[in-house]
Design a protein around this motif. Structure first.
Motif, PDB file in Angstrom:
ATOM      1  N   ILE A  17     -11.991 -31.878  12.921  1.00 22.34           N
ATOM      2  CA  ILE A  17     -11.802 -31.917  11.462  1.00 22.34           C
ATOM      3  C   ILE A  17     -12.243 -33.255  10.871  1.00 22.34           C
ATOM      4  N   ASP A  18     -12.261 -34.315  11.699  1.00 22.38           N
ATOM      5  CA  ASP A  18     -12.706 -35.617  11.196  1.00 22.38           C
ATOM      6  C   ASP A  18     -14.190 -35.613  10.854  1.00 22.38           C
ATOM      7  N   THR A  19     -14.929 -34.603  11.325  1.00 24.02           N
ATOM      8  CA  THR A  19     -16.371 -34.558  11.074  1.00 24.02           C
ATOM      9  C   THR A  19     -16.724 -34.061   9.675  1.00 24.02           C
ATOM     10  N   PHE A  20     -15.787 -33.420   9.000  1.00 25.24           N
ATOM     11  CA  PHE A  20     -16.098 -32.911   7.653  1.00 25.24           C
ATOM     12  C   PHE A  20     -15.087 -33.313   6.579  1.00 25.24           C
ATOM     13  N   LEU A  21     -14.006 -33.968   6.956  1.00 26.41           N
ATOM     14  CA  LEU A  21     -12.969 -34.282   5.961  1.00 26.41           C
ATOM     15  C   LEU A  21     -13.501 -35.115   4.805  1.00 26.41           C
ATOM     16  N   ASP A  22     -14.492 -35.965   5.068  1.00 26.98           N
ATOM     17  CA  ASP A  22     -15.017 -36.806   3.992  1.00 26.98           C
ATOM     18  C   ASP A  22     -15.704 -35.998   2.904  1.00 26.98           C
ATOM     19  N   ARG A  23     -15.943 -34.718   3.165  1.00 30.09           N
ATOM     20  CA  ARG A  23     -16.527 -33.822   2.149  1.00 30.09           C
ATOM     21  C   ARG A  23     -15.447 -33.133   1.310  1.00 30.09           C
ATOM     22  N   ILE A  24     -14.191 -33.397   1.640  1.00 32.32           N
ATOM     23  CA  ILE A  24     -13.063 -32.781   0.929  1.00 32.32           C
ATOM     24  C   ILE A  24     -12.305 -33.868   0.186  1.00 32.32           C
ATOM     25  N   ASP A  25     -12.102 -33.661  -1.097  1.00 36.78           N
ATOM     26  CA  ASP A  25     -11.373 -34.636  -1.913  1.00 36.78           C
ATOM     27  C   ASP A  25      -9.963 -34.819  -1.343  1.00 36.78           C
ATOM     28  N   PRO A  26      -9.513 -36.076  -1.142  1.00 35.96           N
ATOM     29  CA  PRO A  26      -8.166 -36.279  -0.597  1.00 35.96           C
ATOM     30  C   PRO A  26      -7.042 -35.744  -1.480  1.00 35.96           C
ATOM     31  N   LYS A  27      -7.352 -35.331  -2.698  1.00 35.16           N
ATOM     32  CA  LYS A  27      -6.322 -34.705  -3.537  1.00 35.16           C
ATOM     33  C   LYS A  27      -5.846 -33.385  -2.932  1.00 35.16           C
ATOM     34  N   HIS A  28      -6.568 -32.886  -1.939  1.00 33.25           N
ATOM     35  CA  HIS A  28      -6.206 -31.613  -1.281  1.00 33.25           C
ATOM     36  C   HIS A  28      -5.444 -31.828   0.025  1.00 33.25           C
ATOM     37  N   LEU A  29      -5.100 -33.070   0.356  1.00 32.50           N
ATOM     38  CA  LEU A  29      -4.507 -33.356   1.662  1.00 32.50           C
ATOM     39  C   LEU A  29      -3.067 -33.844   1.555  1.00 32.50           C
ATOM     40  N   VAL A  30      -2.280 -33.499   2.575  1.00 28.19           N
ATOM     41  CA  VAL A  30      -0.969 -34.122   2.783  1.00 28.19           C
ATOM     42  C   VAL A  30      -0.896 -34.558   4.240  1.00 28.19           C
ATOM     43  N   LEU A  31      -0.039 -35.528   4.511  1.00 27.98           N
ATOM     44  CA  LEU A  31       0.128 -36.039   5.869  1.00 27.98           C
ATOM     45  C   LEU A  31       1.302 -35.347   6.560  1.00 27.98           C
ATOM     46  N   GLU A  32       1.192 -35.226   7.868  1.00 23.86           N
ATOM     47  CA  GLU A  32       2.277 -34.618   8.644  1.00 23.86           C
ATOM     48  C   GLU A  32       2.194 -35.098  10.086  1.00 23.86           C
ATOM     49  N   THR A  33       3.283 -34.951  10.821  1.00 28.68           N
ATOM     50  CA  THR A  33       3.240 -35.233  12.263  1.00 28.68           C
ATOM     51  C   THR A  33       3.412 -33.981  13.111  1.00 28.68           C
ATOM     52  N   ASP A  34       4.205 -33.019  12.651  1.00 28.40           N
ATOM     53  CA  ASP A  34       4.636 -31.879  13.474  1.00 28.40           C
ATOM     54  C   ASP A  34       5.431 -32.374  14.683  1.00 28.40           C
ATOM     55  N   SER A  35       6.050 -33.541  14.545  1.00 27.47           N
ATOM     56  CA  SER A  35       6.829 -34.075  15.667  1.00 27.47           C
ATOM     57  C   SER A  35       7.947 -33.096  16.036  1.00 27.47           C
ATOM     58  N   PRO A  36       8.236 -32.960  17.335  1.00 27.00           N
ATOM     59  CA  PRO A  36       7.801 -33.794  18.464  1.00 27.00           C
ATOM     60  C   PRO A  36       6.469 -33.382  19.092  1.00 27.00           C
ATOM     61  N   TYR A  37       5.695 -32.535  18.405  1.00 28.62           N
ATOM     62  CA  TYR A  37       4.446 -32.014  18.962  1.00 28.62           C
ATOM     63  C   TYR A  37       3.239 -32.786  18.430  1.00 28.62           C
ATOM     64  N   LEU A  38       2.093 -32.639  19.099  1.00 30.09           N
ATOM     65  CA  LEU A  38       0.784 -33.100  18.627  1.00 30.09           C
ATOM     66  C   LEU A  38       0.745 -34.576  18.259  1.00 30.09           C
ATOM     67  N   ALA A  39       1.237 -35.413  19.154  1.00 26.36           N
ATOM     68  CA  ALA A  39       1.205 -36.856  18.914  1.00 26.36           C
ATOM     69  C   ALA A  39      -0.239 -37.342  18.794  1.00 26.36           C
ATOM     70  N   PRO A  40      -0.492 -38.260  17.876  1.00 27.76           N
ATOM     71  CA  PRO A  40      -1.854 -38.793  17.714  1.00 27.76           C
ATOM     72  C   PRO A  40      -2.221 -39.736  18.855  1.00 27.76           C
ATOM     73  N   VAL A  41      -3.521 -39.965  19.005  1.00 29.10           N
ATOM     74  CA  VAL A  41      -4.001 -40.997  19.924  1.00 29.10           C
ATOM     75  C   VAL A  41      -3.431 -42.337  19.447  1.00 29.10           C
ATOM     76  N   PRO A  42      -2.898 -43.211  20.300  1.00 28.49           N
ATOM     77  CA  PRO A  42      -2.964 -43.205  21.769  1.00 28.49           C
ATOM     78  C   PRO A  42      -1.763 -42.557  22.451  1.00 28.49           C
ATOM     79  N   TYR A  43      -0.952 -41.808  21.713  1.00 32.54           N
ATOM     80  CA  TYR A  43       0.253 -41.206  22.301  1.00 32.54           C
ATOM     81  C   TYR A  43       0.069 -39.736  22.647  1.00 32.54           C
ATOM     82  N   ARG A  44      -1.164 -39.253  22.586  1.00 37.76           N
ATOM     83  CA  ARG A  44      -1.425 -37.834  22.834  1.00 37.76           C
ATOM     84  C   ARG A  44      -0.806 -37.391  24.150  1.00 37.76           C
ATOM     85  N   GLY A  45      -0.106 -36.255  24.113  1.00 36.09           N
ATOM     86  CA  GLY A  45       0.544 -35.724  25.301  1.00 36.09           C
ATOM     87  C   GLY A  45       1.974 -36.187  25.466  1.00 36.09           C
TER      88      GLY A  45
END
Length: 255
Positions: free
Chosen positions: A187-215
């Protein structure tokens, strides 16, 4: 700078040993708003207890998760309806269709998804969508329910650019979490084509930890890593992305 984690399972058993510390750690990192999706009736009591402990920061959703649509799903939907009638919630979620683990209950998942969308409209609430291996099936239901009062968040968005545009067309924000930091997340390959007004942040914790904590166990304080990635993608400051995405969350949840 105020960050909003629009999707975190803080009532999960994964946090039973250090829940309060995890929440306070996130708040120290600027994450002051936590939106809590439901799974099924077995978690309702712990969700309500969490809200009681942090009433200024915890905002609950109510719904039946698609992977928990079982033979008794109609009883579970009755619980969702009763809770929505008797308590303040900020969304109906997480709801949707998941065909990754099991395709045998697709009809039941479709029925539960549609019913809960209609509950959300009745209560004038947004929906928070869970979609896994089911974009076509999700869009089919959304097309049938399309209206001005259908809106919400496409949680953990992992689709392509065309699917992102289609989701936005149904009044959905895209929930961006740890996947945006994965090398194969795409998704990082096309997000710059989408206005950030359409985005919200989330973690889905305790799942899907971002790098460098993946897994490893994810937590809401790691939202800053998602923020950093988006700041890089859009070439904007962390504060600007935080402000935009928190404003977007307020547009969705009304608070």
């Amino acid at each position: 700078m105020i960050l909003t984690d629009t999707h975190t399972h803080l009532y999960s058993e994964a946090f039973d040993g250090d829940r309060d510390q995890i929440i306070k750690k996130a708040m120290e990192e600027g994450v002051k708003r936590f939106f809590i999706p439901a799974i099924d009736s077995t978690y309702t009591a712990s969700m309500l207890a969490l809200e009681k402990s942090f009433p200024e920061n915890i905002f609950l959703m109510m719904g039946l998760h698609p992977t928990h649509v079982k033979e008794n799903f109609e009883e579970e939907l009755q619980h969702v309806e009763e809770m929505l009638n008797g308590h303040k919630f900020y969304a109906v979620g997480e709801i949707g269709i998941d065909l990754y683990w099991d395709k045998t209950l697709l009809k039941e998942q479709q029925k539960a998804f549609k019913f809960q969308i209609q509950l959300a409209k009745k209560h004038k609430l947004p929906i928070v969508i869970h979609c896994r291996d089911a974009f076509d099936e999700i869009f089919e239901v959304l097309e049938g329910e399309k209206s001005d009062d259908l809106y919400g968040i496409f949680h953990c968005f992992t689709g392509n650019y065309e699917q992102a545009q289609k989701a936005i067309g149904y009044n959905m924000k895209l929930g961006i979490g740890g996947v945006v930091t994965f090398k194969n997340g795409k998704i990082d390959t096309f997000l710059d084509r989408i206005d950030p007004k359409h985005l919200v942040l989330e973690t889905d914790s305790p799942y899907l930890a971002p790098v460098p904590y993946r897994g490893k166990r994810n937590e809401s304080s790691y939202l800053t890593l998602v923020l950093d990635k988006l700041a890089g993608i859009y070439n904007r400051s962390r504060e600007e992305i935080a402000n935009i995405t928190t404003a977007n969350s307020k547009d969705v949840f009304g608070i």
